[in-house]
Design a protein around this motif. Sequence first.
Motif, short mmCIF file in Angstrom:
data_model
loop_
_atom_site.label_atom_id
_atom_site.label_comp_id
_atom_site.label_asym_id
_atom_site.label_seq_id
_atom_site.Cartn_x
_atom_site.Cartn_y
_atom_site.Cartn_z
N LEU A 55 -8.77 -0.46 3.55
CA LEU A 55 -8.67 0.61 2.56
C LEU A 55 -10.05 1.20 2.25
N ASN A 56 -11.04 0.33 2.12
CA ASN A 56 -12.40 0.81 1.85
C ASN A 56 -12.94 1.66 2.99
N ILE A 100 0.84 -1.20 0.00
CA ILE A 100 0.00 0.00 0.00
C ILE A 100 0.87 1.25 0.00
N PHE A 145 0.64 4.06 -2.93
CA PHE A 145 0.24 5.45 -2.70
C PHE A 145 1.41 6.42 -2.83
N ILE A 203 -2.77 7.95 4.73
CA ILE A 203 -2.13 6.69 4.36
C ILE A 203 -0.66 6.63 4.75
N PHE A 246 -7.51 8.95 -5.08
CA PHE A 246 -8.25 8.60 -3.87
C PHE A 246 -8.52 9.81 -2.98
N THR A 279 -8.07 8.88 3.40
CA THR A 279 -6.94 8.36 2.64
C THR A 279 -5.76 9.33 2.67
N SER A 303 -6.54 -4.93 -4.94
CA SER A 303 -6.52 -6.05 -4.00
C SER A 303 -6.28 -7.36 -4.73
N THR A 332 -7.27 -6.34 4.84
CA THR A 332 -6.48 -5.19 4.40
C THR A 332 -7.25 -4.40 3.35
N ALA A 333 -7.88 -5.12 2.41
CA ALA A 333 -8.68 -4.46 1.39
C ALA A 333 -9.85 -3.72 2.02
N VAL A 336 -9.97 -0.21 -5.65
CA VAL A 336 -9.46 -0.99 -4.52
C VAL A 336 -9.61 -2.48 -4.81
#
Length: 243
Positions: free
Chosen positions: A132-133, A88, A92, A144, A101, A141, A119, A128-129, A115
């Motif tokens: 992020l959501n 990630i 990013f 991050i 994002f 975000t 993923s 983990t996915a 995402v």
Amino acid sequence: MAALQQIPISLQPKIPSPKAQFLHKPSTLSFSATFPSLRLASAHTRLRNPAAGARMSATAAGSYAAALADVAKSNGTLDATSADVEKIDKMFSDEGVFKFFSNPTVDLEKKRGLVDEISASSALQPHTANFLNILIEAKRTDLIKDIVKEFEMVYNRLTDTELATVSSVVKLEPQHLAQIAKQVQKLTGAKNVRIKTAIDPTLVAGFTIRYGNAGSKLIDMSVKKQLEDIAAQLDLGDIQLTV
């Protein structure tokens, strides 16, 4: 300088509970249910007092990171989650991805769709996915990069791991990095040592090692340092040496 190779909410203030579980369907994400104790500054507060907003953002990043680490620890995927966080971080670091994002005009479903793609292509674990959501839904975000740093510290603490950043002009061979790791382990007494590498052309030759709390300790084996020492001994002042 060396470059390591390693995203305002208007919701009612809320921080991840240590027992919080990440939801599996983005369409059913509930921010308050997942992070019942989150205490974040509102956009209005940050605009009135940027310094207070910065402090609260730092606290929020630490809370998100702690929540992710807690979930990973509880399901026995701490190492795999650490690997996800590194992915990630790298993702990013791409300015285009970060802006996409962070852009409030981009439709939420489009962000979730990306995402899902990320993923799948990066083989991220489901929690983990979903994490992020949750950040997307909460419009967080922008945190991050800070979350990545905080998670790394939590992970290192949980696993008794010392992080050492090795900077050099050229990429060092694996056996050299292994030797450095052994020396850092001897110096710190840590159970594990993780090595991160960085390329720094200003060193001329040789390498530096940073370890300890926030990289507070330095071992400098660079030619640059040797030249600076020579200049100091000769009292050359501001004369710049060239190689």
